[in-house]
Write an enzyme that holds these catalytic residues in place. Sequence first.
Site, mmCIF file in Angstrom:
data_model
loop_
_atom_site.group_PDB
_atom_site.id
_atom_site.type_symbol
_atom_site.label_atom_id
_atom_site.label_comp_id
_atom_site.label_asym_id
_atom_site.label_seq_id
_atom_site.Cartn_x
_atom_site.Cartn_y
_atom_site.Cartn_z
ATOM 1 N N LYS A 1 0.851 -1.193 0.000
ATOM 2 C CA LYS A 1 0.000 0.000 0.000
ATOM 3 C C LYS A 1 0.887 1.244 0.000
ATOM 4 O O LYS A 1 1.928 1.265 0.662
ATOM 5 C CB LYS A 1 -0.890 -0.069 1.253
ATOM 6 C CG LYS A 1 -1.970 0.979 1.381
ATOM 7 C CD LYS A 1 -2.892 0.610 2.553
ATOM 8 C CE LYS A 1 -3.924 1.672 2.861
ATOM 9 N NZ LYS A 1 -4.839 1.268 3.949
ATOM 10 N N SER B 1 -9.598 1.516 3.045
ATOM 11 C CA SER B 1 -8.757 2.287 2.159
ATOM 12 C C SER B 1 -7.751 1.440 1.379
ATOM 13 O O SER B 1 -7.225 1.900 0.369
ATOM 14 C CB SER B 1 -8.004 3.352 2.958
ATOM 15 O OG SER B 1 -7.200 2.756 3.959
ATOM 16 N N SER C 1 -9.902 -0.846 7.185
ATOM 17 C CA SER C 1 -9.327 -0.644 5.853
ATOM 18 C C SER C 1 -8.674 -1.842 5.196
ATOM 19 O O SER C 1 -8.371 -1.804 4.010
ATOM 20 C CB SER C 1 -8.306 0.481 5.904
ATOM 21 O OG SER C 1 -8.958 1.696 5.681
#
Length: 482
Positions: free
Chosen positions: A65, A140, A164
């Site tokens: 990420k 996310s 997330s």
Amino acid sequence: MNKSIKELHELLINNEITSEELIKESLEKSEIVQEKYNAFVTICHDAKSSAITDELISGIPFGVKDNFSTKGVLSTGSSNTLNNYVPFFNATVIERLFNKGAVMVNKTVLDEFGMGGTGTTGHTGTVLNPWDKTRMCAGSSAGSACAVAAGVYPYALGSDTGDSIRKPAAYCGIVGYKPTYGMLSRYGLFPFASSMDHVGVLSRSVEDAAIVVDAMKGIDENDMTTWDSSHINLTESLTGDVKCKKLFYIKELCDINNYDNPSDELKLHLENFNKTLELCKDLGVEVKEESVDQKVLNAIDSVYVVLSCAEATSNMSNLTGIIFGPRGNSTNITEMMKEHRTKGFSPLIKRRFVIGSYVLQSENQDRYFKNAQKLRRLIVDIMKKFFKEYDGLILPVGTGPAKTLVGEADKLDNNTSALDEHLQIGNFGGFPSITIPNGFVNNLPVGVNITGNCYDDANVLNIAYALESKMSYKGQIAKEVK
Ligand code: GLN
């Protein structure tokens, strides 16, 4: 690349495939996935193969990420405020994976700085769901979930402050695991709300998640919240024997009669969940219904908003464009910072800073910030009491499959139900929490979550592992239906 870590490792040590070939395949897939679903900020075309050792992850590609610092590789947090930031060090967890020979092939898109649940707010645009391009991946960790589901590699790293990792995993039909707070170092992860930020992993099986966390965990002198977990071996704890384990679910969240005009998707989602409870019973797990005051459940999201916005406002005050990120155009230092922040942050993030500043103002602190802290404690205490009796809490993830992209903005816009937000409990308490695929609703994947007591990761994972083995979704790759 659709294989598990152990399968790939076997092929590598038997010389049936090389690390170079795996990396090439993963990079080619990255290009396709980027073209179709926009999952990446950076594709690392110069990724180098590494020696194959006894380490299961050696020579195998993975994704990260884009809110993790990666040395020499652009790390943006999916924000314009850091759109040119190249760190000079690796986050501890990344360094540990590198030391064991894992190969990073891309950096994945997130909601700006992790603040969002849609995968639509990153500075490089929306991530589309690989099962259905008209739907979101959730966020996310949208890009990480998308790429793992699409078979770019067996796993990717994510971060989880409210849900997330665990929600995008559900929406993309994969596994998402956030270990106990402090099991994994956050050094080098861009901080969002430090008291709730966790590092974790998205994968296509419980075993893969265990392998990767085993490879990363341990004390880090750069993160004082880390604790010694050297006595824990998650991978070896996966025996599948869960007889006499006890789970509970929360009646108020799972009873369809509690919802006015429930959608068909919600009905089917809860039916799936009930079938899964039966599977638990088949495994010898005792499952009981418990009640939690609806007022407490309804407060979860408000507590999360107040605390996460307050912490984010404070954490992100260092984003001035002076130390890193594009510098504002002015000779006056205040104006320089103002321009950087005004241009750099999207409106959704700015709104969170307004909320954060408001609840932290001295005249508002008691009413909002301190009250939210008290409620957080109350919610954690309720859970801890349950965990004295039970091995874990089992609940459906969200209100059904991935939501459509049209008309869905950041979740702070919505009047969402407690069912959509209960995963935040795991962040309030730092509890180990894992989502696994739970079948389909209207041909789209849905998830089920198990959350247990702190430090009880091995037990929680083993229950998830046993349940996964009773289902047929392990290792599944997204089949585009739309
Ligand atoms: N969706 C939540 C939010 O908007 C959680 C984000 C997260 O876990 N990083 O903040």
